[in-house]
Design a protein around this motif. Structure first.
Motif, PDB file in Angstrom:
ATOM      1  N   THR A  47       0.855  -1.186   0.000  1.00 31.01           N
ATOM      2  CA  THR A  47       0.000   0.000   0.000  1.00 31.01           C
ATOM      3  C   THR A  47       0.889   1.233   0.000  1.00 31.01           C
ATOM      4  OG1 THR A  47      -1.780  -1.137   1.160  1.00 31.01           O
ATOM      5  CG2 THR A  47      -1.781   1.265   1.241  1.00 31.01           C
ATOM      6  N   ALA A  48       0.689   2.107  -0.986  1.00 30.84           N
ATOM      7  CA  ALA A  48       1.506   3.312  -1.122  1.00 30.84           C
ATOM      8  C   ALA A  48       0.610   4.461  -1.542  1.00 30.84           C
ATOM      9  CB  ALA A  48       2.600   3.098  -2.174  1.00 30.84           C
ATOM     10  N   ASN A  49       0.737   5.579  -0.855  1.00 30.19           N
ATOM     11  CA  ASN A  49      -0.102   6.748  -1.139  1.00 30.19           C
ATOM     12  C   ASN A  49      -1.588   6.397  -1.031  1.00 30.19           C
ATOM     13  OD1 ASN A  49      -0.325   9.514  -1.751  1.00 30.19           O
ATOM     14  ND2 ASN A  49      -0.501   9.142  -3.948  1.00 30.19           N
ATOM     15  N   GLY A  50      -1.885   5.443  -0.144  1.00 28.85           N
ATOM     16  CA  GLY A  50      -3.268   5.033   0.074  1.00 28.85           C
ATOM     17  C   GLY A  50      -3.829   4.079  -0.952  1.00 28.85           C
ATOM     18  N   VAL A  51      -2.988   3.552  -1.851  1.00 27.13           N
ATOM     19  CA  VAL A  51      -3.436   2.670  -2.928  1.00 27.13           C
ATOM     20  C   VAL A  51      -2.652   1.369  -2.884  1.00 27.13           C
ATOM     21  CG1 VAL A  51      -3.721   2.438  -5.428  1.00 27.13           C
ATOM     22  CG2 VAL A  51      -3.978   4.669  -4.361  1.00 27.13           C
ATOM     23  N   SER A  52      -3.343   0.255  -3.085  1.00 33.25           N
ATOM     24  CA  SER A  52      -2.680  -1.040  -3.171  1.00 33.25           C
ATOM     25  C   SER A  52      -2.042  -1.187  -4.546  1.00 33.25           C
ATOM     26  CB  SER A  52      -3.682  -2.173  -2.934  1.00 33.25           C
ATOM     27  OG  SER A  52      -3.056  -3.432  -3.087  1.00 33.25           O
ATOM     28  N   LEU A  53      -0.725  -1.388  -4.567  1.00 29.22           N
ATOM     29  CA  LEU A  53       0.018  -1.496  -5.821  1.00 29.22           C
ATOM     30  C   LEU A  53       0.682  -2.859  -5.916  1.00 29.22           C
ATOM     31  CD1 LEU A  53       1.843   1.971  -5.990  1.00 29.22           C
ATOM     32  CD2 LEU A  53      -0.303   1.312  -7.107  1.00 29.22           C
ATOM     33  N   HIS A  54       0.469  -3.527  -7.041  1.00 34.52           N
ATOM     34  CA  HIS A  54       1.200  -4.747  -7.342  1.00 34.52           C
ATOM     35  C   HIS A  54       2.493  -4.367  -8.048  1.00 34.52           C
ATOM     36  CE1 HIS A  54       2.337  -7.784 -10.443  1.00 34.52           C
ATOM     37  NE2 HIS A  54       2.305  -8.568  -9.383  1.00 34.52           N
ATOM     38  N   TYR A  55       3.573  -5.067  -7.734  1.00 31.77           N
ATOM     39  CA  TYR A  55       4.831  -4.780  -8.420  1.00 31.77           C
ATOM     40  C   TYR A  55       5.682  -6.037  -8.524  1.00 31.77           C
ATOM     41  CZ  TYR A  55       6.910  -4.517  -3.691  1.00 31.77           C
ATOM     42  OH  TYR A  55       7.327  -4.801  -2.397  1.00 31.77           O
ATOM     43  N   LEU A  56       6.509  -6.064  -9.551  1.00 28.17           N
ATOM     44  CA  LEU A  56       7.520  -7.098  -9.734  1.00 28.17           C
ATOM     45  C   LEU A  56       8.834  -6.587  -9.165  1.00 28.17           C
ATOM     46  CD1 LEU A  56       6.811  -8.109 -13.458  1.00 28.17           C
ATOM     47  CD2 LEU A  56       5.852  -9.120 -11.385  1.00 28.17           C
ATOM     48  N   GLN A  57       9.600  -7.479  -8.570  1.00 26.10           N
ATOM     49  CA  GLN A  57      10.901  -7.072  -8.035  1.00 26.10           C
ATOM     50  C   GLN A  57      11.906  -8.199  -8.224  1.00 26.10           C
ATOM     51  OE1 GLN A  57      11.176  -4.809  -4.310  1.00 26.10           O
ATOM     52  NE2 GLN A  57      12.742  -6.230  -3.608  1.00 26.10           N
ATOM     53  N   ALA A  58      13.130  -7.812  -8.534  1.00 26.23           N
ATOM     54  CA  ALA A  58      14.214  -8.782  -8.684  1.00 26.23           C
ATOM     55  C   ALA A  58      15.527  -8.091  -8.387  1.00 26.23           C
ATOM     56  CB  ALA A  58      14.228  -9.365 -10.092  1.00 26.23           C
ATOM     57  N   GLY A  59      16.534  -8.890  -8.107  1.00 24.95           N
ATOM     58  CA  GLY A  59      17.895  -8.377  -7.993  1.00 24.95           C
ATOM     59  C   GLY A  59      18.284  -7.881  -6.627  1.00 24.95           C
ATOM     60  N   GLN A  60      19.584  -7.662  -6.506  1.00 23.26           N
ATOM     61  CA  GLN A  60      20.171  -7.075  -5.325  1.00 23.26           C
ATOM     62  C   GLN A  60      21.523  -6.510  -5.706  1.00 23.26           C
ATOM     63  OE1 GLN A  60      20.859 -10.140  -2.409  1.00 23.26           O
ATOM     64  NE2 GLN A  60      21.619 -11.599  -3.927  1.00 23.26           N
ATOM     65  N   GLY A  61      22.105  -5.745  -4.822  1.00 17.88           N
ATOM     66  CA  GLY A  61      23.390  -5.129  -5.112  1.00 17.88           C
ATOM     67  C   GLY A  61      23.408  -3.675  -4.723  1.00 17.88           C
ATOM     68  N   SER A  62      24.561  -3.064  -4.844  1.00 22.58           N
ATOM     69  CA  SER A  62      24.758  -1.704  -4.344  1.00 22.58           C
ATOM     70  C   SER A  62      24.435  -0.619  -5.362  1.00 22.58           C
ATOM     71  CB  SER A  62      26.209  -1.536  -3.881  1.00 22.58           C
ATOM     72  OG  SER A  62      27.106  -1.780  -4.958  1.00 22.58           O
ATOM     73  N   ASP A  63      24.232  -0.988  -6.633  1.00 28.01           N
ATOM     74  CA  ASP A  63      23.902   0.039  -7.626  1.00 28.01           C
ATOM     75  C   ASP A  63      22.522   0.638  -7.343  1.00 28.01           C
ATOM     76  OD1 ASP A  63      26.296  -0.625  -8.791  1.00 28.01           O
ATOM     77  OD2 ASP A  63      25.481  -0.763 -10.819  1.00 28.01           O
ATOM     78  N   THR A  64      22.315   1.850  -7.822  1.00 32.31           N
ATOM     79  CA  THR A  64      21.051   2.552  -7.613  1.00 32.31           C
ATOM     80  C   THR A  64      19.874   1.731  -8.152  1.00 32.31           C
ATOM     81  OG1 THR A  64      22.212   4.654  -7.856  1.00 32.31           O
ATOM     82  CG2 THR A  64      19.806   4.707  -8.039  1.00 32.31           C
ATOM     83  N   PRO A  65      18.825   1.555  -7.364  1.00 32.93           N
ATOM     84  CA  PRO A  65      17.655   0.810  -7.842  1.00 32.93           C
ATOM     85  C   PRO A  65      17.052   1.449  -9.091  1.00 32.93           C
ATOM     86  CG  PRO A  65      17.531   1.140  -5.468  1.00 32.93           C
ATOM     87  CD  PRO A  65      18.673   1.980  -5.955  1.00 32.93           C
ATOM     88  N   VAL A  66      16.390   0.622  -9.884  1.00 38.81           N
ATOM     89  CA  VAL A  66      15.732   1.080 -11.102  1.00 38.81           C
ATOM     90  C   VAL A  66      14.232   0.827 -10.981  1.00 38.81           C
ATOM     91  CG1 VAL A  66      15.472   0.718 -13.590  1.00 38.81           C
ATOM     92  CG2 VAL A  66      17.736   0.705 -12.564  1.00 38.81           C
ATOM     93  N   VAL A  67      13.442   1.822 -11.389  1.00 37.48           N
ATOM     94  CA  VAL A  67      11.986   1.700 -11.423  1.00 37.48           C
ATOM     95  C   VAL A  67      11.547   1.726 -12.875  1.00 37.48           C
ATOM     96  CG1 VAL A  67       9.793   2.756 -10.777  1.00 37.48           C
ATOM     97  CG2 VAL A  67      11.718   2.812  -9.174  1.00 37.48           C
ATOM     98  N   LEU A  68      10.757   0.740 -13.295  1.00 39.98           N
ATOM     99  CA  LEU A  68      10.286   0.595 -14.671  1.00 39.98           C
ATOM    100  C   LEU A  68       8.779   0.789 -14.702  1.00 39.98           C
ATOM    101  CD1 LEU A  68      12.288  -2.675 -15.503  1.00 39.98           C
ATOM    102  CD2 LEU A  68      13.014  -0.313 -15.937  1.00 39.98           C
ATOM    103  N   LEU A  69       8.301   1.744 -15.513  1.00 43.98           N
ATOM    104  CA  LEU A  69       6.883   2.099 -15.541  1.00 43.98           C
ATOM    105  C   LEU A  69       6.284   1.799 -16.909  1.00 43.98           C
ATOM    106  CD1 LEU A  69       7.150   5.509 -13.639  1.00 43.98           C
ATOM    107  CD2 LEU A  69       6.640   3.241 -12.697  1.00 43.98           C
ATOM    108  N   HIS A  70       5.278   0.951 -16.923  1.00 44.25           N
ATOM    109  CA  HIS A  70       4.642   0.494 -18.161  1.00 44.25           C
ATOM    110  C   HIS A  70       3.693   1.542 -18.729  1.00 44.25           C
ATOM    111  CE1 HIS A  70       0.570  -0.083 -16.509  1.00 44.25           C
ATOM    112  NE2 HIS A  70       1.182  -0.360 -15.371  1.00 44.25           N
ATOM    113  N   GLY A  71       3.206   1.267 -19.940  1.00 47.15           N
ATOM    114  CA  GLY A  71       2.266   2.160 -20.590  1.00 47.15           C
ATOM    115  C   GLY A  71       0.891   1.538 -20.746  1.00 47.15           C
ATOM    116  N   TYR A  72       0.046   2.206 -21.519  1.00 45.95           N
ATOM    117  CA  TYR A  72      -1.327   1.763 -21.746  1.00 45.95           C
ATOM    118  C   TYR A  72      -1.343   0.496 -22.589  1.00 45.95           C
ATOM    119  CZ  TYR A  72      -6.335   2.151 -22.760  1.00 45.95           C
ATOM    120  OH  TYR A  72      -7.681   1.922 -22.850  1.00 45.95           O
ATOM    121  N   ALA A  73      -2.363  -0.329 -22.353  1.00 46.52           N
ATOM    122  CA  ALA A  73      -2.551  -1.611 -23.040  1.00 46.52           C
ATOM    123  C   ALA A  73      -1.504  -2.633 -22.638  1.00 46.52           C
ATOM    124  CB  ALA A  73      -2.564  -1.441 -24.561  1.00 46.52           C
ATOM    125  N   GLU A  74      -0.710  -2.326 -21.598  1.00 47.62           N
ATOM    126  CA  GLU A  74       0.263  -3.258 -21.062  1.00 47.62           C
ATOM    127  C   GLU A  74       0.274  -3.138 -19.535  1.00 47.62           C
ATOM    128  OE1 GLU A  74       3.547  -4.110 -24.389  1.00 47.62           O
ATOM    129  OE2 GLU A  74       3.866  -2.193 -23.390  1.00 47.62           O
TER     130      GLU A  74
END
Length: 320
Positions: A47-74
């Motif tokens: 739950t984030a900003n009052g909304v339940s969000l599903h997300y995929l997560q993988a990986g570990q390590g010291s590099d800066t995390p990456v956030v990937l945001l999909h578009g419409y119809a996907e």
């Protein structure tokens, strides 16, 4: 003489067979080791900003995390081929936006400024302060709104094929040839597409591709159509477009201050082309713009051999 050769050949054959037997487990172990090292993509909900969000997560390590945001119809599913390429040295997070996939579908909050606040709250709830952010289509608008609102927390940004409402001469963008669907919301449109979600989405997957036969794969089409056919899914999807007027006002204000972090813009040659690159240069100071040759709008699916290496190389660059 022949008998001697026969006697000599028998030990040699035995040795060769023994050697093959000893090598085979080594190959098997190597394959098993390679499989074990492949990043595991896990499903989560928060739950984030009052909304339940599903997300995929993988990986570990010291590099800066990456956030990937999909578009419409996907949904976040579109990023799976890229996640495995990035998760060797960092955490990779691919959420379903509010209204899409496995995330909640509330009645409001589909302007891109609010969607970015959802993602920002999710990132912080996972314990991350600074990220690199990538967005395609509607996702690029959310990525831009994120970077504009939280510039000190974004190390780099990627915009992938669509446009930024309210920036430059945005009303001439190529997507406006299909202006009808920007206004396709309300009770009648919902009734028209109910049970026909796949037919509706085929227009985008086919007509926005350079080649309809080399666009979003069949298995993905079935997945996405089913995802948006969930209760509230199509209404939420229509809200992304209904919010464009508010987005244009917000983005025109954001654009008054250029983004300071490195920006990569990837645009399909048969889609937004140079237009999105020009918009990127209006809103950021460090823009690397590239046209993906021969591709339409669906860069990850139409031209993965160009798109994925460009993304990996840019994201793996050390912070300036």
């Amino acid at each position: 003489m022949n008998a001697f050769i026969t006697r000599l050949a028998l030990p040699l054959t035995t040795l060769l067979l023994a050697g093959i037997a000893s090598v085979a487990p080594l190959h098997a172990n190597a394959a098993a080791g390679s499989a074990a090292q492949a990043p595991t993509i896990q499903d989560h909900t928060a739950t984030a900003n009052g909304v339940s969000l599903h997300y995929l997560q993988a990986g570990q390590g010291s590099d800066t995390p990456v956030v990937l945001l999909h578009g419409y119809a996907e949904t976040s599913r579109m990023w799976r081929p890229l996640i495995t390429q990035l998760a060797d040295r960092r955490v990779v997070i691919a959420p379903d936006l509010r209204g899409a996939g496995g995330s909640a579908k509330p009645a409001s909050g589909y302007d891109k400024k609010t969607l970015a606040q959802d993602i920002h709250a999710l990132v912080h709830s996972l314990g991350h302060q600074k990220v690199k952010i990538v967005g395609h289509d509607i996702g690029l608008m959310v990525a831009y709104a994120y970077a504009a609102q939280y510039p000190a927390e974004v190390e780099s940004i990627v915009l992938m094929d669509a446009f930024l409402p309210g920036v430059g001469d945005w009303t001439t963008v190529w997507l406006l040839r299909d202006l009808w669907h920007f206004h396709f919301h309300g009770e009648v449109p919902l009734k028209l597409v109910e049970g026909r979600e796949r037919t509706y989405f085929e227009h985008f997957w086919n007509d926005f591709a350079a080649d309809p036969k080399h666009s979003v794969p069949e298995a993905d089409r079935r997945f996405y159509a089913k995802a948006y056919a969930q209760p509230g899914g199509m209404r939420a999807g229509f809200e992304y477009f209904k919010a464009f007027e508010q987005d244009a006002r917000d983005f025109a204000g954001f654009a008054q201050t250029k983004l300071p972090m490195p920006m990569l813009v990837l645009a399909g040659e048969k889609a937004s082309g140079e237009f999105l690159i020009q918009q990127g240069r209006l809103v950021a100071t460090q823009v690397d713009g590239r046209v993906i040759k021969g591709s339409g709008h669906w860069l990850m699916e139409e031209a993965p051999e160009q798109t994925i290496p460009a993304l990996v190389e840019f994201i793996n660059r050390p912070a300036p």
